[in-house]
Write a protein that holds these residues in place. Structure first.
Motif, PDB file in Angstrom:
ATOM      1  N   GLN A 162      59.352   7.553  72.217  1.00 51.92           N
ATOM      2  CA  GLN A 162      59.476   8.591  71.139  1.00 51.92           C
ATOM      3  C   GLN A 162      59.852   7.775  69.838  1.00 51.92           C
ATOM      4  O   GLN A 162      59.651   8.059  68.804  1.00 51.92           O
ATOM      5  CB  GLN A 162      60.351   9.910  71.327  1.00 51.92           C
ATOM      6  N   ARG A 163      60.713   6.760  70.328  1.00 52.29           N
ATOM      7  CA  ARG A 163      61.288   6.003  69.223  1.00 52.29           C
ATOM      8  C   ARG A 163      61.289   4.570  69.872  1.00 52.29           C
ATOM      9  O   ARG A 163      61.926   4.362  71.014  1.00 52.29           O
ATOM     10  CB  ARG A 163      62.465   6.223  68.886  1.00 52.29           C
ATOM     11  N   LEU A 164      60.808   3.318  69.292  1.00 53.26           N
ATOM     12  CA  LEU A 164      60.959   2.065  69.861  1.00 53.26           C
ATOM     13  C   LEU A 164      61.706   1.384  68.858  1.00 53.26           C
ATOM     14  O   LEU A 164      61.090   1.077  67.623  1.00 53.26           O
ATOM     15  CB  LEU A 164      59.585   1.532  70.113  1.00 53.26           C
ATOM     16  N   HIS A 165      62.958   0.907  68.950  1.00 48.76           N
ATOM     17  CA  HIS A 165      63.614   0.338  67.696  1.00 48.76           C
ATOM     18  C   HIS A 165      64.475  -0.788  68.588  1.00 48.76           C
ATOM     19  O   HIS A 165      64.892  -0.671  69.672  1.00 48.76           O
ATOM     20  CB  HIS A 165      64.457   0.869  67.066  1.00 48.76           C
ATOM     21  N   ARG A 166      64.774  -1.938  68.108  1.00 41.75           N
ATOM     22  CA  ARG A 166      65.577  -2.856  68.653  1.00 41.75           C
ATOM     23  C   ARG A 166      66.949  -2.414  69.038  1.00 41.75           C
ATOM     24  O   ARG A 166      67.880  -3.136  69.767  1.00 41.75           O
ATOM     25  CB  ARG A 166      65.518  -4.107  67.960  1.00 41.75           C
ATOM     26  N   ARG A 167      67.386  -1.571  68.196  1.00 40.20           N
ATOM     27  CA  ARG A 167      68.736  -1.076  68.534  1.00 40.20           C
ATOM     28  C   ARG A 167      68.981   0.267  69.427  1.00 40.20           C
ATOM     29  O   ARG A 167      69.962   0.434  69.802  1.00 40.20           O
ATOM     30  CB  ARG A 167      69.481  -0.740  67.011  1.00 40.20           C
ATOM     31  N   GLN A 168      67.802   1.009  69.254  1.00 42.70           N
ATOM     32  CA  GLN A 168      67.847   2.199  70.367  1.00 42.70           C
ATOM     33  C   GLN A 168      66.401   2.634  70.517  1.00 42.70           C
ATOM     34  O   GLN A 168      65.524   2.656  69.729  1.00 42.70           O
ATOM     35  CB  GLN A 168      68.796   3.240  69.621  1.00 42.70           C
ATOM     36  N   THR A 169      66.203   2.873  71.782  1.00 39.49           N
ATOM     37  CA  THR A 169      64.842   3.528  72.045  1.00 39.49           C
ATOM     38  C   THR A 169      65.074   4.921  72.763  1.00 39.49           C
ATOM     39  O   THR A 169      65.958   5.231  73.169  1.00 39.49           O
ATOM     40  CB  THR A 169      64.067   2.577  73.381  1.00 39.49           C
ATOM     41  N   ILE A 170      64.193   5.833  72.821  1.00 39.22           N
ATOM     42  CA  ILE A 170      64.273   7.162  73.215  1.00 39.22           C
ATOM     43  C   ILE A 170      63.004   7.482  73.731  1.00 39.22           C
ATOM     44  O   ILE A 170      61.631   7.054  73.231  1.00 39.22           O
ATOM     45  CB  ILE A 170      64.391   8.106  72.059  1.00 39.22           C
ATOM     46  N   PHE A 171      62.955   7.573  75.080  1.00 37.74           N
ATOM     47  CA  PHE A 171      61.873   7.851  75.875  1.00 37.74           C
ATOM     48  C   PHE A 171      61.813   9.322  76.292  1.00 37.74           C
ATOM     49  O   PHE A 171      62.634   9.580  76.897  1.00 37.74           O
ATOM     50  CB  PHE A 171      61.744   6.782  77.018  1.00 37.74           C
ATOM     51  N   GLU A 172      60.555  10.010  76.495  1.00 34.31           N
ATOM     52  CA  GLU A 172      60.441  11.211  77.283  1.00 34.31           C
ATOM     53  C   GLU A 172      60.078  10.866  78.564  1.00 34.31           C
ATOM     54  O   GLU A 172      59.107  10.062  78.672  1.00 34.31           O
ATOM     55  CB  GLU A 172      59.463  12.231  76.560  1.00 34.31           C
ATOM     56  N   THR A 173      60.787  11.463  79.618  1.00 33.67           N
ATOM     57  CA  THR A 173      60.256  10.771  81.104  1.00 33.67           C
ATOM     58  C   THR A 173      60.036  11.736  81.943  1.00 33.67           C
ATOM     59  O   THR A 173      60.646  13.080  81.554  1.00 33.67           O
ATOM     60  CB  THR A 173      61.312   9.981  81.602  1.00 33.67           C
ATOM     61  N   GLN A 174      59.159  11.671  82.786  1.00 29.36           N
ATOM     62  CA  GLN A 174      58.462  12.798  83.577  1.00 29.36           C
ATOM     63  C   GLN A 174      58.360  12.150  85.156  1.00 29.36           C
ATOM     64  O   GLN A 174      57.954  11.078  85.191  1.00 29.36           O
ATOM     65  CB  GLN A 174      57.203  13.613  83.333  1.00 29.36           C
ATOM     66  N   GLY A 175      58.794  12.964  86.113  1.00 28.63           N
ATOM     67  CA  GLY A 175      58.619  12.482  87.724  1.00 28.63           C
ATOM     68  C   GLY A 175      57.958  13.388  88.342  1.00 28.63           C
ATOM     69  O   GLY A 175      58.164  14.925  88.365  1.00 28.63           O
ATOM     70  N   PHE A 176      56.988  13.015  89.264  1.00 28.12           N
ATOM     71  CA  PHE A 176      56.099  13.746  89.961  1.00 28.12           C
ATOM     72  C   PHE A 176      56.234  13.456  91.661  1.00 28.12           C
ATOM     73  O   PHE A 176      56.282  12.234  91.754  1.00 28.12           O
ATOM     74  CB  PHE A 176      54.836  13.562  89.636  1.00 28.12           C
ATOM     75  N   VAL A 177      56.197  14.368  92.463  1.00 27.21           N
ATOM     76  CA  VAL A 177      55.908  14.119  93.936  1.00 27.21           C
ATOM     77  C   VAL A 177      54.731  14.962  94.263  1.00 27.21           C
ATOM     78  O   VAL A 177      54.729  16.244  93.937  1.00 27.21           O
ATOM     79  CB  VAL A 177      57.114  14.366  94.568  1.00 27.21           C
ATOM     80  N   ASP A 178      53.597  14.173  94.777  1.00 31.59           N
ATOM     81  CA  ASP A 178      52.419  15.064  95.196  1.00 31.59           C
ATOM     82  C   ASP A 178      52.144  15.828  94.024  1.00 31.59           C
ATOM     83  O   ASP A 178      51.562  16.955  94.255  1.00 31.59           O
ATOM     84  CB  ASP A 178      52.668  15.846  96.455  1.00 31.59           C
ATOM     85  N   GLY A 179      51.932  15.371  92.866  1.00 31.34           N
ATOM     86  CA  GLY A 179      51.383  15.970  91.577  1.00 31.34           C
ATOM     87  C   GLY A 179      52.293  17.131  90.958  1.00 31.34           C
ATOM     88  O   GLY A 179      52.047  17.745  89.853  1.00 31.34           O
ATOM     89  N   ALA A 180      53.402  17.413  91.659  1.00 30.28           N
ATOM     90  CA  ALA A 180      54.264  18.531  91.122  1.00 30.28           C
ATOM     91  C   ALA A 180      55.472  18.039  90.506  1.00 30.28           C
ATOM     92  O   ALA A 180      55.957  17.017  90.786  1.00 30.28           O
ATOM     93  CB  ALA A 180      54.649  19.416  92.163  1.00 30.28           C
ATOM     94  N   MET A 181      55.663  18.303  89.198  1.00 31.12           N
ATOM     95  CA  MET A 181      56.730  17.688  88.164  1.00 31.12           C
ATOM     96  C   MET A 181      58.216  18.099  89.216  1.00 31.12           C
ATOM     97  O   MET A 181      58.538  19.205  89.368  1.00 31.12           O
ATOM     98  CB  MET A 181      56.633  18.306  86.854  1.00 31.12           C
TER      99      MET A 181
END
Length: 172
Positions: A128-147
């Motif tokens: 969501q934000r890429l900057h050399r001082r701070q980054t922000i990522f939305e992350t999601q994890g799945f097992v067998d297609g389920a979040m």
């Protein structure tokens, strides 16, 4: 209610490995028990998207004690998998050329299912934000297609002190 998946698990080709554990070691400094990524299967620099996975085995260091007889991957390690994935992305796009992206924080983290030995935890990160001082990522994890997990990972640059060994210097 879980958020809408920013990548549909069925559209992820898990057989197309673009970085295995040896390749991941070129960018991520974690070793031994703290290496939490098995492979990277997608990097899209136009969408700032990365997808990888962690194969969970019965030999994981936490299996014996978390929870005896019914091992569950600790949530903090699921977050660590996501953080390592985001760090890899930032190194791959050379956002932090003289160090690596460290774990700066987490927000809005939720666990929605179990991750157990024998599972493949697929993690997706979208910057969501890429900057050399701070980054922000939305992350999601799945097992067998389920979040099973979602959360926001905040990354900050870490520069190794002078004289410290990097992954390349210690032969890894």
């Amino acid at each position: 209610m879980p958020p809408v998946a920013f990548i549909t698990p069925s559209e992820i080709d898990l057989t197309h490995v673009i970085a295995d554990q040896e390749d991941i070691r070129r960018f991520n400094p974690q070793r031994f028990e703290m290496e939490q990524l098995s492979a990277i299967v997608r990097i899209d620099t136009e969408q700032n998207l990365i997808v990888g996975y962690k194969d969970i085995t019965g030999d994981e260091f936490w299996c014996r004690g978390h929870i005896p007889g019914f091992p569950l991957m600790p949530g903090v390690l699921i977050c660590e998998v996501a953080a390592q994935l985001c760090s890899y992305f930032c190194q791959a796009v050379q956002l932090v050329p003289n160090g690596f992206l460290g774990f700066g924080g987490m927000e809005d983290v939720r666990f929605r299912g179990q991750v157990r030995p024998g599972d493949r935890l697929v993690i997706a990160g979208k910057a969501q934000r890429l900057h050399r001082r701070q980054t922000i990522f939305e992350t999601q994890g799945f097992v067998d297609g389920a979040m099973v997990y979602h959360g926001r990972i905040i990354g900050v640059p870490i520069v190794a002190p002078t004289g410290a060994q990097t992954a390349d210097q210690n032969g890894s």
